[in-house]
Design an enzyme around this catalytic site. Sequence first.
Site, PDB file in Angstrom:
ATOM      1  N   GLU A 108       0.809  -1.226   0.000  1.00 33.00           N
ATOM      2  CA  GLU A 108       0.000   0.000   0.000  1.00 33.00           C
ATOM      3  C   GLU A 108       0.844   1.278   0.000  1.00 33.00           C
ATOM      4  OE1 GLU A 108      -4.250  -0.508   1.572  1.00 33.00           O
ATOM      5  OE2 GLU A 108      -2.936  -0.958   3.277  1.00 33.00           O
ATOM      6  N   HIS A 127      -0.468   5.515   7.835  1.00 29.24           N
ATOM      7  CA  HIS A 127      -1.629   4.675   7.513  1.00 29.24           C
ATOM      8  C   HIS A 127      -1.796   3.624   8.606  1.00 29.24           C
ATOM      9  CE1 HIS A 127      -4.443   1.981   5.744  1.00 29.24           C
ATOM     10  NE2 HIS A 127      -3.559   1.041   5.500  1.00 29.24           N
ATOM     11  N   HIS A 129      -4.781   0.742  10.662  1.00 26.77           N
ATOM     12  CA  HIS A 129      -6.071   0.052  10.717  1.00 26.77           C
ATOM     13  C   HIS A 129      -6.627   0.282  12.121  1.00 26.77           C
ATOM     14  CE1 HIS A 129      -4.241  -2.928   7.549  1.00 26.77           C
ATOM     15  NE2 HIS A 129      -4.435  -1.721   7.061  1.00 26.77           N
ATOM     16  N   HIS A 197     -11.570  -0.474   6.429  1.00 24.94           N
ATOM     17  CA  HIS A 197     -10.119  -0.659   6.330  1.00 24.94           C
ATOM     18  C   HIS A 197      -9.351   0.068   7.448  1.00 24.94           C
ATOM     19  CE1 HIS A 197      -6.454  -0.606   3.327  1.00 24.94           C
ATOM     20  NE2 HIS A 197      -6.068  -0.724   4.576  1.00 24.94           N
TER      21      HIS A 197
HETATM   22 MN    MN Z   1      -4.017  -1.000   5.040  1.00 22.95          MN
END
Ligand code: MN
Length: 267
Positions: A108, A127, A129, A197
């Site tokens: 990603e 980023h 979760h 996500h």
């Molecule tokens: Mn992810």
Amino acid sequence: MSSFSRFAAIAVAASLLSLLSAGPSRAQDAIPGVPRELLEDIATGSRILADLGVVDAFGHVSARHPTNPHHFLMARSIAPAQVTANDIMEFDENGEPVDARNRAVFLERFIHAEIYKARPDVSAVVHTHSPGVVPFSVSHTPLKPLYHNAAFLGTGAPVWDIGKEFGATNMLVSNNVIGKSLAATLGDKSVVLMRGHGDVAVGPSVKAAVFRAYYTDVYAKLQAQAIGLGRDVTYLSAEEAAKADAVNMVIMDRAWALWKQRAQSAK
Ligand code: MN
């Protein structure tokens, strides 16, 4: 030159040579034009978010390359708690590694590439979760700031739904086109939620992006609790949020120092 001194000269030359040949592993760890301190900040930010429970085996922290603003820096594919400065790699504007040397890279990474491209003001991207945030990514209740440390949400935290543009996917930002769509939804905000996500937090420094990623997680849990109390919730006004966020940008060094110490003792 006596045979002994010739021998000594050869020995010195040989040891210099071995130093030089040992050198590349150290030299290769350094990224041209990047201060070691920034590599350490990326690694520390990763370990802090793991220590604070915002990330587990997944998630990543990156920083814009300080002398080549089209490039960015992030770890090889490794769990956030395990990242060290030596794991940081350089990526180009399309998210491709500059010198992969067989290291695995995050699938990603396009999240980061496309946000750096779209947002010249952003110097760091996180980023996660985040377990606190994921419920908001699938509900119709928007995240809004209800306490001062989450004031950066005062301008809103949009939800990006990968399915709207790309149909049924594996939910991952696995190429530049998907990354660009995410960056467009982020717009000029500090945080974007990703449906089903997680989220992405951005900032003018690694410290700021880590601070925002953490307080988005904390804040989401508090908002869910406040809503659960069953009465109307009083949120910060736009003016309060703007004033409180200015303070956050000043006091975050204290939080960083504490988190860094804890993350180091947790190793
Ligand atoms: Mn992810």
